[in-house]
Design an enzyme around this catalytic site. Structure first.
Site, PDB file in Angstrom:
ATOM      1  N   HIS A   1       0.846  -1.199   0.000  1.00  0.00           N
ATOM      2  CA  HIS A   1       0.000   0.000   0.000  1.00  0.00           C
ATOM      3  C   HIS A   1       0.884   1.253   0.000  1.00  0.00           C
ATOM      4  O   HIS A   1       1.923   1.286   0.667  1.00  0.00           O
ATOM      5  CB  HIS A   1      -0.919  -0.023   1.227  1.00  0.00           C
ATOM      6  CG  HIS A   1      -2.026   0.985   1.128  1.00  0.00           C
ATOM      7  ND1 HIS A   1      -1.806   2.320   1.330  1.00  0.00           N
ATOM      8  CD2 HIS A   1      -3.341   0.858   0.819  1.00  0.00           C
ATOM      9  CE1 HIS A   1      -2.949   2.977   1.157  1.00  0.00           C
ATOM     10  NE2 HIS A   1      -3.892   2.101   0.842  1.00  0.00           N
TER      11      HIS A   1
ATOM     12  N   GLU B   1      -4.427   1.659  -7.422  1.00  0.00           N
ATOM     13  CA  GLU B   1      -4.758   2.778  -6.536  1.00  0.00           C
ATOM     14  C   GLU B   1      -3.882   3.982  -6.877  1.00  0.00           C
ATOM     15  O   GLU B   1      -2.736   4.069  -6.398  1.00  0.00           O
ATOM     16  CB  GLU B   1      -4.486   2.391  -5.082  1.00  0.00           C
ATOM     17  CG  GLU B   1      -5.357   1.278  -4.564  1.00  0.00           C
ATOM     18  CD  GLU B   1      -5.567   1.418  -3.065  1.00  0.00           C
ATOM     19  OE1 GLU B   1      -6.703   1.609  -2.655  1.00  0.00           O
ATOM     20  OE2 GLU B   1      -4.584   1.370  -2.311  1.00  0.00           O
TER      21      GLU B   1
HETATM   22  P1  PGA Z   1      -9.685   5.813   0.447  1.00  0.00           P
HETATM   23  O1  PGA Z   1      -8.523   4.749   0.645  1.00  0.00           O
HETATM   24  O2  PGA Z   1     -10.912   5.055   0.002  1.00  0.00           O
HETATM   25  O3  PGA Z   1      -9.845   6.482   1.772  1.00  0.00           O
HETATM   26  O4  PGA Z   1      -9.236   6.745  -0.636  1.00  0.00           O
HETATM   27  C1  PGA Z   1      -8.334   3.704  -0.251  1.00  0.00           C
HETATM   28  C2  PGA Z   1      -7.142   2.898   0.157  1.00  0.00           C
HETATM   29  O5  PGA Z   1      -6.178   3.452   0.690  1.00  0.00           O
HETATM   30  O6  PGA Z   1      -7.114   1.690  -0.016  1.00  0.00           O
END
Ligand code: PGA
Length: 250
Positions: free
Chosen positions: A95, A167
């Site tokens: 992440h 992401e």
């Molecule tokens: P968020 O986070 O939905 O708060 O943007 C997503 C993530 O970090 O997986």
């Protein structure tokens, strides 16, 4: 079947958790959804107990990280083997918040992916570009670079039985998700890439989107054939909003 992963990050407490699942059990969840919750690891035994008490069987639990060792003098860490020992079948790896705040390297992420697979824990492998790369139209290039690194340092089977989470770093926690066309394109190309590197074996690899998903944008982002699901941070913390969100999915 869509995969919905709730990443609670460093949030919640026992009282909130109890309320969360009290409300959860009053709802009918679409059985076409696979729901995975990633709470802070310390709450997993408590949640397992609550799920049992409330007869909730439609939730899988997930860790937010593991160490790249299996055991030994590594203070503060947990291992893939320990997840297996506790019947936890998923882990989020790589992440961007771990890269930013805990200086996680690509090499260590690779070691964690290999270890999680060894212990039959399905890794959710996060990739994505930063804001400058996005502005310079390098999103796809960066994603492929990140995937290629893992392949080159291991082998063509590295993505079998994994979930890849696209992401964009600039979309995480900002309230500004990427636009739908962009997300669709990236997913399409990632799938093409997976198919190219391993035409026979990638059917188990799912690709999901994460970054400021909420109850208003979830349907338009996720309800299409290219995207296998969502990784949801902030809006998964509020059970009412989370319910509203997942109820919008086919
Ligand atoms: P968020 O986070 O939905 O708060 O943007 C997503 C993530 O970090 O997986």
């Amino acid at each position: 079947m869509k995969i919905i992963i709730a990443n609670w990050k460093l949030n919640s407490n026992k009282i909130k958790i109890k309320n969360y699942f009290k409300i959860w059990k009053k709802h009918n969840i679409n059985n076409k959804l696979k729901i995975i919750i990633a709470p802070p690891i310390i709450y997993i035994p408590y949640i397992q107990k609550i799920l049992k008490k409330y007869n909730i069987y439609n939730i899988k639990l997930c860790a937010q990280n593991i160490d790249f060792h299996t055991k030994g003098p590594y203070t503060g860490e947990i291992s893939a083997k320990m997840l297996k020992d506790n019947n936890i079948k998923y882990v989020i790896l790589g992440h961007s918040e771990r890269k930013k705040w805990h200086y996680e390297t690509n090499y260590n992420i690779l070691k964690k992916i290999i270890l999680s697979k060894k212990y039959n824990i399905k890794p959710i492998i996060c990739i994505g570009e930063n804001i400058n790369e996005y502005i310079n139209k390098k999103s796809l290039e960066i994603c492929i670079q990140q995937l290629n690194y893992l392949v080159k340092k291991s082998n063509l089977n590295i993505f079998i039985n994994t979930i890849i989470a696209y992401e964009p770093i600039w979309a995480i926690g900002t309230g500004q998700s990427a636009n739908i066309l962009h997300i669709k394109n990236i997913h399409k190309y990632i799938k093409k890439y997976l198919n190219n590197i391993n035409p026979n074996n990638n059917t188990n690899t799912k690709v999901i989107y994460g970054g400021s998903i909420n109850q208003y944008n979830i349907a338009s982002i996720i309800n299409n054939k290219y995207i296998n699901g969502a990784l949801i941070g902030k809006t998964s913390l509020d059970i009412q909003i989370f319910m509203q969100s997942i109820q919008k999915l086919n």
